[in-house]
Design a protein around this motif. Structure first.
Motif, PDB file in Angstrom:
ATOM      1  N   ALA A 205       0.918 -44.069  48.758  1.00 37.72           N
ATOM      2  CA  ALA A 205       1.158 -45.008  47.660  1.00 37.72           C
ATOM      3  C   ALA A 205       0.306 -44.649  46.454  1.00 37.72           C
ATOM      4  O   ALA A 205       0.735 -44.791  45.307  1.00 37.72           O
TER       5      ALA A 205
ATOM      6  N   MET B 137       2.178 -42.067  44.663  1.00 44.68           N
ATOM      7  CA  MET B 137       3.422 -42.580  44.086  1.00 44.68           C
ATOM      8  C   MET B 137       3.167 -43.434  42.850  1.00 44.68           C
ATOM      9  O   MET B 137       4.015 -43.542  41.969  1.00 44.68           O
TER      10      MET B 137
ATOM     11  N   ARG C 253       5.409 -44.111  38.475  1.00 39.93           N
ATOM     12  CA  ARG C 253       6.228 -45.302  38.260  1.00 39.93           C
ATOM     13  C   ARG C 253       6.457 -45.553  36.787  1.00 39.93           C
ATOM     14  O   ARG C 253       5.546 -45.381  35.970  1.00 39.93           O
TER      15      ARG C 253
ATOM     16  N   GLU D  77      -0.173 -49.781  49.159  1.00 39.50           N
ATOM     17  CA  GLU D  77      -1.531 -49.235  49.207  1.00 39.50           C
ATOM     18  C   GLU D  77      -2.483 -50.230  49.883  1.00 39.50           C
ATOM     19  O   GLU D  77      -3.237 -49.872  50.785  1.00 39.50           O
TER      20      GLU D  77
ATOM     21  N   TYR E 222       4.264 -50.641  44.907  1.00 38.10           N
ATOM     22  CA  TYR E 222       3.545 -49.538  45.542  1.00 38.10           C
ATOM     23  C   TYR E 222       2.082 -49.897  45.748  1.00 38.10           C
ATOM     24  O   TYR E 222       1.465 -49.506  46.743  1.00 38.10           O
TER      25      TYR E 222
ATOM     26  N   ARG F 298       7.987 -52.261  40.194  1.00 37.80           N
ATOM     27  CA  ARG F 298       7.976 -51.230  41.219  1.00 37.80           C
ATOM     28  C   ARG F 298       6.555 -50.692  41.418  1.00 37.80           C
ATOM     29  O   ARG F 298       6.126 -50.408  42.535  1.00 37.80           O
TER      30      ARG F 298
ATOM     31  N   PRO G  10       9.661 -51.214  47.681  1.00 36.75           N
ATOM     32  CA  PRO G  10       9.668 -51.161  46.212  1.00 36.75           C
ATOM     33  C   PRO G  10      10.962 -51.721  45.627  1.00 36.75           C
ATOM     34  O   PRO G  10      10.916 -52.471  44.649  1.00 36.75           O
TER      35      PRO G  10
END
Lengths: 220, 480
Positions: free
Chosen positions: B289, B292, B296, B309, B305, B301, B232
């Protein structure tokens, strides 16, 4: 005769592991760089011995690179960086020396446990060299994880590379291409790291990687 | 003749890198960068039709790597077109100096050289060197803005990438050790085609340990979940064309290296099956991911992610193996490369207009910049797996392949896909629709690469040309 040549090879590889342990507990950067030089010197001896017993003259080149480049030039250059940056102070080790040493011992046990049964068929020199080389690699990793200072992380990485070269030379007849490329890539890698160190110096007035992490705050 | 074609793929970028290093003036060098990439693409395409040269000790072209080479050259070319307009803007705003640009262009071609060499290498040592070269060049480009955040990203990428690559070399040495008793000492024991022919007789336990090291090593470069920490940051802090090639190409190259070794393991009946390891890491990356993605705030970024994924899905598909799993993995990989680089093309221009990467500073893009906004909407819809785009089809294939063999894992897979789907659409809504937020300056965007990629993904979703299907099926069988 054959027995003693094997013994010497094992002894040198064992010394390399020992030098890795020496690195783990060095608290000052200068001392750490001295041990790095010693580490590379032992590697050079070990590679030269392999060149002798394998009757593979091209390995002498690898030994010469280890001696000239890794045992002399790199520690010297790193020392200059340390002097220029004025960071010859204590290294803040994470987790304490005792725990790190115990971790190192566990890693050596692990690599012997993993590698020795697997390499039963290969010749005995390669067999123990690979197991010891894996220990050096893992201790290098451990050092990179436990140190927060950029210079000592680089030292950890270089000792890791030394372990890999030990493995490559222990594997009888491994083509020259690989050794030169390994040495070359170390050179390139080192230049890159050098540039980075200077850039980090430019921007932060510190080479503590911990300081870098502040800039990530709030970003996520 | 055809041997010259292979060297064309390699030497054009190398030559161009040398030239670009000495030519001042960014317009000329951006043009030359495009031209060199176009010529490389020409050579790559001609490899598809030309007669194959016999495999040498260093280089090989077979049905498997041709797919990767063509994809690599294509995305390399379109990114160089995007990069020309992007970089011009960076020069105007003073984020980069002409000297930086000269360096940037030379590194771009050197990176393409490294990746093409990794893909054409018939020697596991050479392949390793090439992957290392590609890594080093991208490290330098990630740090090019020299902001504290960019330096941190480059440092992290460099350290994690080097450790990964060191572990991969250890794995390579172990493969040599396993091959030596069978193939004999010296060069032959590192030549890929020889290894593949004799893999059946290798010592299985050595091969197992070697694969674990290779999986960890090259897996770091692929961006698999516990080893992804560099990805990232490197995507967010470098120039956007580099984010596009990192996601679209470099991850694939590392994956290709891993697949080559997977074939060796598959050919050896006594060794462990690489499938479960790959499926486990793939699922972990996907679900991690997916979670996550929700938190974000930085747009580049977030798409980084999303790359983790998708690499998770692809590795999972190759872990499933079998004709269907491998086919789905190849298709997913191609679609992801095209779509993700298209997204980064539009994101690059968006961040230039808004002067920010924060999604809070963006809003109503479809209103203020219709072309960019709708391009982004189409890209995100494609990457989230909405029909009629190609990613939908490949994800559908992965899911059905998983249900056929591992129903429980398939449920987890679908869960991860839905998780990521929700996050992407949620964020897209804020950025693309609603009231206009942030700066609304004019944009000098090159929309051709963006829409060319999206069109390809759309066409692939509706109709895959039969020769391509046959080709992918053939490669899928090779992968075992």
């Amino acid at each position: 005769m054959r027995g003693i040549s094997f013994d010497i090879a094992h002894m040198l590889a064992g010394f390399l592991v020992l030098a890795s342990f020496l690195m783990l507990y060095q608290a000052r950067l200068y001392a750490l760089l001295h041990v790095l030089a010693l580490h590379a010197f032992v590697l050079a001896l070990s590679v030269a011995w392999q060149a002798h017993i394998q009757d593979a003259p091209h390995l002498y080149i690898t030994a010469a690179i280890a001696l000239g480049f890794k045992a002399m030039l790199i520690p010297w250059a790193l020392r200059r960086i340390v002097v220029r940056l004025g960071v010859h102070r204590e290294i803040e080790a994470v987790g304490g020396i005792g725990l790190t040493m115990l971790g190192g011992i566990a890693l050596v046990a692990l690599s012997l446990e993993v590698m020795l049964p697997v390499t039963a068929q290969t010749d005995p020199v390669a067999r123990e060299d690979i197991a010891l080389a894996l220990s050096v690699v893992l201790i290098g990793l451990l050092m990179m994880v436990t140190r927060r200072n950029a210079v000592s992380q680089v030292v950890g990485f270089l000792s890791l590379e030394n372990g890999i070269i030990l493995a490559a030379t222990g594997a009888r007849g491994m083509p020259l291409v690989v050794e030169i490329s390994v040495a070359f890539s170390v050179l390139v890698a080192f230049i890159v790291i050098g540039i980075f160190l200077f850039r980090i110096r430019e921007r932060f007035d510190t080479i503590d990687v911990g300081a870098l992490e502040q800039h990530r705050g709030g970003r996520q | 003749m055809s041997a010259n074609l292979v060297s064309g793929v390699l030497f054009v970028p190398l030559l161009a890198a040398g030239l670009l290093a000495v030519i001042p003036g960014y317009r000329l060098s951006a043009g030359l960068n495009m031209l060199a990439s176009l010529i490389t693409l020409g050579f790559a395409l001609s490899l598809l039709v030309a007669e194959r040269p016999g495999s040498g000790q260093l280089l090989v072209v077979d049905d498997m790597n041709v797919v990767f080479i063509v994809l690599n050259a294509f995305v390399g070319f379109t990114t160089s077109v995007f990069s020309a307009t992007y970089i011009g803007h960076e020069l105007e705003t003073g984020r980069l100096t002409p000297l930086h640009l000269r360096f940037y262009h030379a590194m771009y071609q050197l990176m393409l050289f490294g990746m093409n060499m990794a893909l054409t290498a018939n020697n596991i040592g050479l392949m390793w060197v090439a992957v290392e070269l590609a890594t080093l060049t991208t490290v330098l480009m990630v740090g090019i803005y020299r902001t504290p955040a960019a330096l941190e990203a480059a440092w992290k990428y460099f350290i994690l990438g080097s450790v990964g690559i060191a572990l991969a070399l250890f794995g390579t040495i172990l493969v040599y050790l396993a091959a030596r008793p069978v193939v004999g000492e010296g060069m032959d024991a590192m030549v890929w085609t020889t290894l593949a022919a004799h893999a059946r007789d290798f010592d299985p336990s050595l091969l197992n340990i070697a694969f674990v090291f290779l999986l960890l090593g090259y897996g770091t470069k692929v961006g698999l979940a516990p080893l992804h920490a560099w990805l990232p940051d490197a995507h967010a802090e470098g120039p956007t064309p580099i984010s596009a090639v990192l996601s679209g190409l470099l991850l694939n190259v590392a994956l290709y290296a891993l697949l080559r070794f997977k074939i060796l393991l598959a050919a050896n009946p006594a060794s462990i099956a690489p499938g479960p390891l790959m499926m486990g890491l793939g699922l972990l990356s996907l679900i991690f991911a997916g979670f996550m993605l929700y938190r974000r705030r930085d747009i580049k970024r977030m798409f980084a992610y999303s790359s983790i994924e998708h690499m998770g899905i692809i590795v999972f598909a190759f872990g499933l193996a079998g004709p269907l799993g491998n086919f789905a993995g190849l298709l997913q990989m191609t679609m992801h490369s095209l779509t993700k680089s298209a997204i980064f093309f539009s994101v690059g221009h968006v961040t230039q207009v808004k002067r920010s990467q924060w999604m809070a500073d963006m809003g109503g893009l479809t209103e203020s910049h219709p072309m960019l906004g709708w391009g982004l909407v189409a890209g995100v819809a494609a990457i989230a797996g909405l029909p009629p785009f190609g990613v939908f089809m490949s994800e559908f294939l992965v899911v059905s392949a998983a249900f056929a063999t591992h129903p429980i894992l398939a449920v987890l897979l679908v869960f991860g896909l839905l998780l990521a789907f929700g996050a992407l659409l949620l964020r897209l809504g804020d950025v693309a629709f609603g009231p206009v937020k942030g700066l609304v300056g004019p944009v000098e965007a090159s929309s051709i690469p963006l829409f060319a990629h999206l069109a390809l993904v759309l066409v692939a979703g509706i109709w895959l040309p039969p020769p391509m299907v046959a080709w992918f099926q053939h490669v899928a069988r090779m992968l075992g």
